[in-house]
Design a protein around this motif. Structure first.
Motif, PDB file in Angstrom:
ATOM      1  N   ASP A  30       0.860  -1.191   0.000  1.00 53.25           N
ATOM      2  CA  ASP A  30       0.000   0.000   0.000  1.00 53.25           C
ATOM      3  C   ASP A  30       0.887   1.228   0.000  1.00 53.25           C
ATOM      4  O   ASP A  30       2.108   1.139  -0.012  1.00 53.25           O
ATOM      5  CB  ASP A  30      -0.933  -0.004   1.223  1.00 53.25           C
ATOM      6  CG  ASP A  30      -0.170  -0.121   2.538  1.00 53.25           C
ATOM      7  OD1 ASP A  30       0.715   0.724   2.766  1.00 53.25           O
ATOM      8  OD2 ASP A  30      -0.460  -1.042   3.314  1.00 53.25           O
ATOM      9  N   GLY A  31       0.253   2.390   0.050  1.00 54.28           N
ATOM     10  CA  GLY A  31       0.987   3.645  -0.062  1.00 54.28           C
ATOM     11  C   GLY A  31       1.867   3.975   1.117  1.00 54.28           C
ATOM     12  O   GLY A  31       2.703   4.872   1.028  1.00 54.28           O
ATOM     13  N   ASP A  32       1.688   3.265   2.240  1.00 48.68           N
ATOM     14  CA  ASP A  32       2.495   3.544   3.423  1.00 48.68           C
ATOM     15  C   ASP A  32       3.646   2.558   3.577  1.00 48.68           C
ATOM     16  O   ASP A  32       4.299   2.517   4.610  1.00 48.68           O
ATOM     17  CB  ASP A  32       1.624   3.514   4.677  1.00 48.68           C
ATOM     18  CG  ASP A  32       2.312   4.206   5.853  1.00 48.68           C
ATOM     19  OD1 ASP A  32       2.996   5.217   5.617  1.00 48.68           O
ATOM     20  OD2 ASP A  32       2.168   3.726   6.981  1.00 48.68           O
ATOM     21  N   CYS A  33       3.883   1.740   2.541  1.00 48.11           N
ATOM     22  CA  CYS A  33       4.991   0.790   2.546  1.00 48.11           C
ATOM     23  C   CYS A  33       6.009   1.177   1.474  1.00 48.11           C
ATOM     24  O   CYS A  33       5.725   1.960   0.571  1.00 48.11           O
ATOM     25  CB  CYS A  33       4.480  -0.634   2.265  1.00 48.11           C
ATOM     26  SG  CYS A  33       3.430  -1.315   3.546  1.00 48.11           S
ATOM     27  N   TYR A  34       7.183   0.607   1.611  1.00 49.79           N
ATOM     28  CA  TYR A  34       8.228   0.829   0.618  1.00 49.79           C
ATOM     29  C   TYR A  34       8.280  -0.348  -0.349  1.00 49.79           C
ATOM     30  O   TYR A  34       8.098  -1.497   0.048  1.00 49.79           O
ATOM     31  CB  TYR A  34       9.589   0.951   1.299  1.00 49.79           C
ATOM     32  CG  TYR A  34       9.852   2.261   1.986  1.00 49.79           C
ATOM     33  CD1 TYR A  34      10.550   3.280   1.339  1.00 49.79           C
ATOM     34  CD2 TYR A  34       9.413   2.480   3.288  1.00 49.79           C
ATOM     35  CE1 TYR A  34      10.803   4.488   1.979  1.00 49.79           C
ATOM     36  CE2 TYR A  34       9.660   3.679   3.938  1.00 49.79           C
ATOM     37  CZ  TYR A  34      10.351   4.679   3.276  1.00 49.79           C
ATOM     38  OH  TYR A  34      10.597   5.876   3.909  1.00 49.79           O
ATOM     39  N   THR A  35       8.550  -0.048  -1.606  1.00 54.20           N
ATOM     40  CA  THR A  35       9.015  -1.084  -2.516  1.00 54.20           C
ATOM     41  C   THR A  35      10.518  -1.211  -2.287  1.00 54.20           C
ATOM     42  O   THR A  35      11.248  -0.218  -2.348  1.00 54.20           O
ATOM     43  CB  THR A  35       8.733  -0.717  -3.974  1.00 54.20           C
ATOM     44  OG1 THR A  35       7.324  -0.769  -4.198  1.00 54.20           O
ATOM     45  CG2 THR A  35       9.429  -1.682  -4.930  1.00 54.20           C
ATOM     46  N   ALA A  36      10.961  -2.427  -1.974  1.00 53.51           N
ATOM     47  CA  ALA A  36      12.372  -2.643  -1.647  1.00 53.51           C
ATOM     48  C   ALA A  36      12.957  -3.690  -2.580  1.00 53.51           C
ATOM     49  O   ALA A  36      12.466  -4.823  -2.629  1.00 53.51           O
ATOM     50  CB  ALA A  36      12.518  -3.085  -0.195  1.00 53.51           C
ATOM     51  N   THR A  37      13.983  -3.311  -3.334  1.00 52.77           N
ATOM     52  CA  THR A  37      14.641  -4.231  -4.258  1.00 52.77           C
ATOM     53  C   THR A  37      16.136  -4.222  -4.004  1.00 52.77           C
ATOM     54  O   THR A  37      16.746  -3.151  -3.886  1.00 52.77           O
ATOM     55  CB  THR A  37      14.386  -3.838  -5.721  1.00 52.77           C
ATOM     56  OG1 THR A  37      12.984  -3.680  -5.930  1.00 52.77           O
ATOM     57  CG2 THR A  37      14.930  -4.898  -6.672  1.00 52.77           C
TER      58      THR A  37
END
Length: 474
Positions: free
Chosen positions: A327-334
């Protein structure tokens, strides 16, 4: 006496006499009873570490008070690590032995899970219905109408009743209450689940025979500062305590028991240093300390001990792992990394709260530049569509499901990330710097708002181990 010269009737009479004599020994010693009935429920050969006899004797002291009807309160809390035969001692053998001395005793037992409850009850039934038990204690018979596996009764009015912590505990009153692992490590880390377990304890504590000596026995690992032990210590300040960590770490209590440890180990045969090292890697620091060292102090500190270098190793297998934002309050982490010389060298990171319209093209761009042999993308939640869109532009995408609770995954692999992951001292981008800062400030104890880069590292560690790219034991 030459037995060969006896008649059959004389031999049978001798056997009966010896059985009666042995029965008296077994009634008089819970430890002897434990040894005698081990093979009824356990196929493995009995290994008698010193703590087994010690705990049997401590429990017998409590039972003697119940048998005599003493009016004092002698409760016991024992913190001891897994793999020490504690449940066989306290939940299975102990109630079966009490019946040999007090057949009308009502014994209430409790544990955290239904699986444990079923297993403990069934093994207890196996003992008291065994031919050996019948031969030594023929007057103790299980009632024919006692068919419920968790509510076993005998013909003298005695009973063994089994509960689980989170079930409704009402209606029964007993002469002794036994709690065996009433809380799991995961429960102890959650305020809500810990409180639920404590409420279960409160309900269980009312199940006492009125005007009787009803001791309480608790066997469990010391899981956190809000576990069942903490509540018991607050409400029963005079409770007797025994603390048996797997190693002599300064917490052994009473202190004189340390002299029984061999090379600093409680049980060097079954719980040796190699075994403990593997458990530490498998469970992570926090759970290992709680379960095996009985150490639940809320120490200040962070989960990861980040390794940093001036330059990333240019060799190795290229791999990428992405945890898309739910959701918008999480980070995409790669993470884009090379695996070489048993290390995961983190080359680049995407760590952003931007929506997928921005992070998907960014991940594609970095993948085409870095060219990992595989791009692993978690497909839980919104990740399934996220991964498909990247795969359309970068075909070497492999989507996977992360198993279990996110907090549990992170805790279990934190040691491995600290030991095998290497980051740059000078961050090549703001995303990289923010991600490393999030790793270094991730609290070992307490709530952490963001867990995305930590979960991506955990997934990469899992994949590296599963594919034999790193060896966590060296």
């Amino acid at each position: 006496m030459n037995i060969d010269n006896l008649t059959l009737d004389e031999k049978l009479e001798l056997i009966s006499l010896l059985t009666l004599q042995r029965a008296e020994v077994l009634r008089g010693s819970f430890f002897e009873f434990f040894c005698e009935f081990w093979d009824v429920i356990i196929a493995d050969e009995l290994h008698l570490n010193w703590h087994v006899e010690f705990l049997c004797n401590e429990l017998q002291k409590i039972a003697e008070g119940v048998i005599k009807g003493d009016k004092h309160n002698d409760d016991l809390v024992c913190n001891i690590c897994p793999g020490t035969t504690k449940s066989t001692i306290v939940s299975i053998m102990f109630p079966a032995w009490i019946w040999t001395r007090k057949p009308d005793c009502v014994i209430l037992c409790n544990t955290i899970s239904d699986n444990n409850a079923t297993e403990f009850s069934q093994k207890f039934r196996d003992i008291v219905t065994s031919e050996k038990y019948k031969a030594h204690f023929p007057d103790i018979k299980v009632r024919l109408d006692s068919t419920a596996s968790k509510r076993i009764k005998n013909t003298h009015g005695g009973a063994r009743r089994q509960y689980t912590t989170k079930s409704k505990i009402t209606g029964d009153h007993g002469h002794i209450r036994i709690d065996d692992d009433p809380m799991a490590f995961q429960d102890a880390r959650s305020d809500a689940e810990a409180e639920r377990c404590i409420e279960g304890y409160k309900a269980y504590s009312t199940r006492e025979k009125k005007n009787a000596y009803v001791p309480y026995v608790l066997f469990m690992q010391r899981l956190s500062a809000k576990d069942t032990c903490t509540y018991v210590f607050e409400t029963k300040p005079d409770v007797k305590r025994i603390i048996l960590p797997a190693i002599d770490n300064g917490k052994v209590f009473p202190a004189e028991l340390k002299s029984n440890y061999i090379d600093g180990l409680l049980n060097p045969v079954h719980i040796n240093k190699e075994f403990l090292e593997k458990k530490k890697l498998t469970l992570g620091d926090l759970q290992y300390l709680a379960e095996y060292e009985q150490d639940c102090e809320n120490k200040e500190g962070y989960m990861y001990n980040i390794q940093k270098v001036a330059e990333i190793e240019p060799k190795g297998i290229k791999i990428a792992v992405c945890d898309p934002a739910d959701d918008g309050d999480c980070y995409t982490a790669t993470l884009f990394a090379r695996i070489y010389s048993n290390k995961v060298w983190v080359t680049d990171i995407v760590y952003a709260k931007d929506n997928s319209d921005i992070t998907i093209p960014l991940n594609i761009k970095k993948a085409k530049e870095f060219k990992p042999y595989a791009f692993h993308i978690e497909k839980d939640g919104l990740g399934n569509m996220y991964g498909k869109q990247i795969k359309a532009k970068y075909p070497l995408v492999n989507q996977f499901n992360a198993k279990g609770n996110k907090d549990d995954r992170i805790f279990s692999k934190a040691n491995i990330v600290s030991k095998h992951f290497v980051f740059l001292e000078n961050s090549p981008s703001l995303d990289y710097e923010n991600a490393v800062n999030a790793m270094t400030t991730y609290k070992k104890v307490g709530q952490n708002k963001y867990k995305d880069i930590q979960d991506a590292c955990t997934s990469l560690a899992d994949l590296a181990i599963k594919n034999n790219l790193i060896n966590p034991y060296i």
